[in-house]
Design a protein around this motif. Sequence first.
Motif, PDB file in Angstrom:
ATOM      1  N   ARG A  13      43.921  53.882  44.723  1.00 41.58           N
ATOM      2  CA  ARG A  13      43.231  53.192  43.730  1.00 41.58           C
ATOM      3  C   ARG A  13      43.329  51.667  44.038  1.00 41.58           C
ATOM      4  NH1 ARG A  13      44.606  50.773  38.487  1.00 41.58           N
ATOM      5  NH2 ARG A  13      42.782  50.611  37.376  1.00 41.58           N
ATOM      6  N   LEU A  14      42.310  51.069  44.336  1.00 39.92           N
ATOM      7  CA  LEU A  14      42.381  49.567  44.567  1.00 39.92           C
ATOM      8  C   LEU A  14      41.763  48.744  43.347  1.00 39.92           C
ATOM      9  CD1 LEU A  14      41.101  49.196  48.262  1.00 39.92           C
ATOM     10  CD2 LEU A  14      43.337  49.524  47.311  1.00 39.92           C
ATOM     11  N   GLU A  15      42.334  47.865  42.967  1.00 39.81           N
ATOM     12  CA  GLU A  15      41.662  47.001  41.880  1.00 39.81           C
ATOM     13  C   GLU A  15      41.823  45.409  42.206  1.00 39.81           C
ATOM     14  OE1 GLU A  15      42.699  45.180  37.359  1.00 39.81           O
ATOM     15  OE2 GLU A  15      43.466  47.071  38.131  1.00 39.81           O
ATOM     16  N   THR A  16      40.524  44.958  42.322  1.00 40.24           N
ATOM     17  CA  THR A  16      40.582  43.474  42.437  1.00 40.24           C
ATOM     18  C   THR A  16      40.170  42.836  41.379  1.00 40.24           C
ATOM     19  OG1 THR A  16      38.336  43.755  43.595  1.00 40.24           O
ATOM     20  CG2 THR A  16      39.760  44.114  45.207  1.00 40.24           C
ATOM     21  N   ARG A  17      40.798  41.450  41.362  1.00 42.98           N
ATOM     22  CA  ARG A  17      40.469  40.721  40.045  1.00 42.98           C
ATOM     23  C   ARG A  17      40.965  39.169  40.305  1.00 42.98           C
ATOM     24  NH1 ARG A  17      45.115  43.694  37.783  1.00 42.98           N
ATOM     25  NH2 ARG A  17      46.907  41.888  37.519  1.00 42.98           N
ATOM     26  N   ARG A  18      40.475  38.405  39.402  1.00 43.95           N
ATOM     27  CA  ARG A  18      40.892  36.958  39.419  1.00 43.95           C
ATOM     28  C   ARG A  18      41.690  36.924  38.163  1.00 43.95           C
ATOM     29  NH1 ARG A  18      37.922  32.261  41.490  1.00 43.95           N
ATOM     30  NH2 ARG A  18      39.773  30.628  41.391  1.00 43.95           N
ATOM     31  N   ASP A  19      42.954  36.128  38.415  1.00 42.95           N
ATOM     32  CA  ASP A  19      43.714  35.838  37.260  1.00 42.95           C
ATOM     33  C   ASP A  19      43.251  34.568  36.634  1.00 42.95           C
ATOM     34  OD1 ASP A  19      45.873  35.038  35.514  1.00 42.95           O
ATOM     35  OD2 ASP A  19      47.296  36.006  36.901  1.00 42.95           O
ATOM     36  N   ASN A  20      43.012  34.715  35.340  1.00 41.72           N
ATOM     37  CA  ASN A  20      42.222  33.538  34.683  1.00 41.72           C
ATOM     38  C   ASN A  20      43.143  32.645  34.420  1.00 41.72           C
ATOM     39  OD1 ASN A  20      39.789  34.591  34.815  1.00 41.72           O
ATOM     40  ND2 ASN A  20      39.998  35.791  32.957  1.00 41.72           N
ATOM     41  N   ARG A  21      44.636  32.991  34.074  1.00 43.17           N
ATOM     42  CA  ARG A  21      45.630  31.772  33.889  1.00 43.17           C
ATOM     43  C   ARG A  21      45.915  31.124  34.997  1.00 43.17           C
ATOM     44  NH1 ARG A  21      49.951  36.069  32.593  1.00 43.17           N
ATOM     45  NH2 ARG A  21      49.301  36.514  34.653  1.00 43.17           N
ATOM     46  N   ASP A  22      46.119  31.355  36.335  1.00 41.93           N
ATOM     47  CA  ASP A  22      46.306  30.319  37.386  1.00 41.93           C
ATOM     48  C   ASP A  22      45.216  30.538  38.349  1.00 41.93           C
ATOM     49  OD1 ASP A  22      46.715  33.031  38.773  1.00 41.93           O
ATOM     50  OD2 ASP A  22      49.057  32.569  38.791  1.00 41.93           O
ATOM     51  N   GLY A  23      44.002  31.267  38.352  1.00 39.31           N
ATOM     52  CA  GLY A  23      43.134  31.250  39.205  1.00 39.31           C
ATOM     53  C   GLY A  23      43.443  32.204  40.542  1.00 39.31           C
ATOM     54  N   ALA A  24      44.544  32.820  40.819  1.00 41.06           N
ATOM     55  CA  ALA A  24      44.867  33.483  41.827  1.00 41.06           C
ATOM     56  C   ALA A  24      44.005  34.914  41.989  1.00 41.06           C
ATOM     57  CB  ALA A  24      46.294  33.899  41.548  1.00 41.06           C
ATOM     58  N   TYR A  25      43.798  35.410  42.983  1.00 39.39           N
ATOM     59  CA  TYR A  25      43.229  36.416  43.372  1.00 39.39           C
ATOM     60  C   TYR A  25      44.299  37.497  43.584  1.00 39.39           C
ATOM     61  CZ  TYR A  25      39.404  33.208  44.466  1.00 39.39           C
ATOM     62  OH  TYR A  25      38.356  32.464  44.575  1.00 39.39           O
ATOM     63  N   VAL A  26      44.028  38.682  42.855  1.00 39.65           N
ATOM     64  CA  VAL A  26      44.953  39.734  42.898  1.00 39.65           C
ATOM     65  C   VAL A  26      44.431  41.029  43.357  1.00 39.65           C
ATOM     66  CG1 VAL A  26      46.394  41.045  41.132  1.00 39.65           C
ATOM     67  CG2 VAL A  26      45.648  38.725  40.725  1.00 39.65           C
ATOM     68  N   LEU A  27      45.009  41.682  44.152  1.00 36.24           N
ATOM     69  CA  LEU A  27      44.822  43.141  44.644  1.00 36.24           C
ATOM     70  C   LEU A  27      45.901  43.889  44.267  1.00 36.24           C
ATOM     71  CD1 LEU A  27      43.676  45.175  46.681  1.00 36.24           C
ATOM     72  CD2 LEU A  27      44.871  44.117  48.633  1.00 36.24           C
ATOM     73  N   VAL A  28      45.472  44.940  43.502  1.00 33.39           N
ATOM     74  CA  VAL A  28      46.645  46.125  42.966  1.00 33.39           C
ATOM     75  C   VAL A  28      45.982  47.494  43.834  1.00 33.39           C
ATOM     76  CG1 VAL A  28      47.753  47.432  41.262  1.00 33.39           C
ATOM     77  CG2 VAL A  28      46.845  44.960  41.042  1.00 33.39           C
ATOM     78  N   ILE A  29      47.074  47.763  44.626  1.00 31.17           N
ATOM     79  CA  ILE A  29      46.946  49.272  45.199  1.00 31.17           C
ATOM     80  C   ILE A  29      47.824  50.295  44.554  1.00 31.17           C
ATOM     81  CG2 ILE A  29      46.987  50.335  47.680  1.00 31.17           C
ATOM     82  CD1 ILE A  29      47.209  47.323  48.706  1.00 31.17           C
ATOM     83  N   SER A  30      47.227  51.020  44.062  1.00 27.52           N
ATOM     84  CA  SER A  30      48.101  52.455  43.564  1.00 27.52           C
ATOM     85  C   SER A  30      47.730  53.862  44.466  1.00 27.52           C
ATOM     86  CB  SER A  30      47.439  52.716  42.167  1.00 27.52           C
ATOM     87  OG  SER A  30      47.503  51.469  41.540  1.00 27.52           O
ATOM     88  N   TRP A  31      48.822  53.999  45.223  1.00 26.53           N
ATOM     89  CA  TRP A  31      48.985  54.983  46.107  1.00 26.53           C
ATOM     90  C   TRP A  31      49.317  56.328  45.248  1.00 26.53           C
ATOM     91  CZ3 TRP A  31      47.455  53.965  51.018  1.00 26.53           C
ATOM     92  CH2 TRP A  31      47.414  52.744  51.439  1.00 26.53           C
ATOM     93  N   THR A  32      49.097  57.417  45.528  1.00 27.53           N
ATOM     94  CA  THR A  32      49.421  58.779  44.992  1.00 27.53           C
ATOM     95  C   THR A  32      51.020  58.924  44.723  1.00 27.53           C
ATOM     96  OG1 THR A  32      47.467  59.835  45.696  1.00 27.53           O
ATOM     97  CG2 THR A  32      49.636  61.267  45.007  1.00 27.53           C
ATOM     98  N   ASP A  33      51.712  58.586  46.216  1.00 25.90           N
ATOM     99  CA  ASP A  33      53.332  59.015  45.983  1.00 25.90           C
ATOM    100  C   ASP A  33      54.086  57.681  45.960  1.00 25.90           C
ATOM    101  OD1 ASP A  33      52.209  57.973  48.266  1.00 25.90           O
ATOM    102  OD2 ASP A  33      53.253  59.501  49.651  1.00 25.90           O
ATOM    103  N   ARG A  34      53.627  56.345  45.562  1.00 21.88           N
ATOM    104  CA  ARG A  34      54.695  55.299  45.683  1.00 21.88           C
ATOM    105  C   ARG A  34      54.034  54.459  44.284  1.00 21.88           C
ATOM    106  NH1 ARG A  34      52.455  52.780  51.254  1.00 21.88           N
ATOM    107  NH2 ARG A  34      51.443  54.879  52.023  1.00 21.88           N
TER     108      ARG A  34
END
Length: 82
Positions: A13-34
């Motif tokens: 699962r990949l999630e991409t978003r913008r952090d509205n607090r500091d303007g950072a671009y965020v990528l969250v990678i959720s693997w099955t086994d990690r």
Amino acid sequence: MIWAFARADEVLRLETRRDNRDGAYVLVISWTDRPPQTERFSAFKSYQARLLVLERQLADEHWTQLGDPAILPDGWRGPITH
């Protein structure tokens, strides 16, 4: 946005978003086994370059995208190219 990918019995699962607090671009990678892996980028170009590398990696490793990305209702999410 959230993208789901599959390979054999694994799901990614990949999630991409913008952090509205500091303007950072965020990528969250959720693997099955990690545990989930979060990466933050202050510059859009660096963020975009990372997404392109990740996209190539997933293709090289034979991951298949499951359906369309889901747009989350609470703000900007994206981009990833195809």
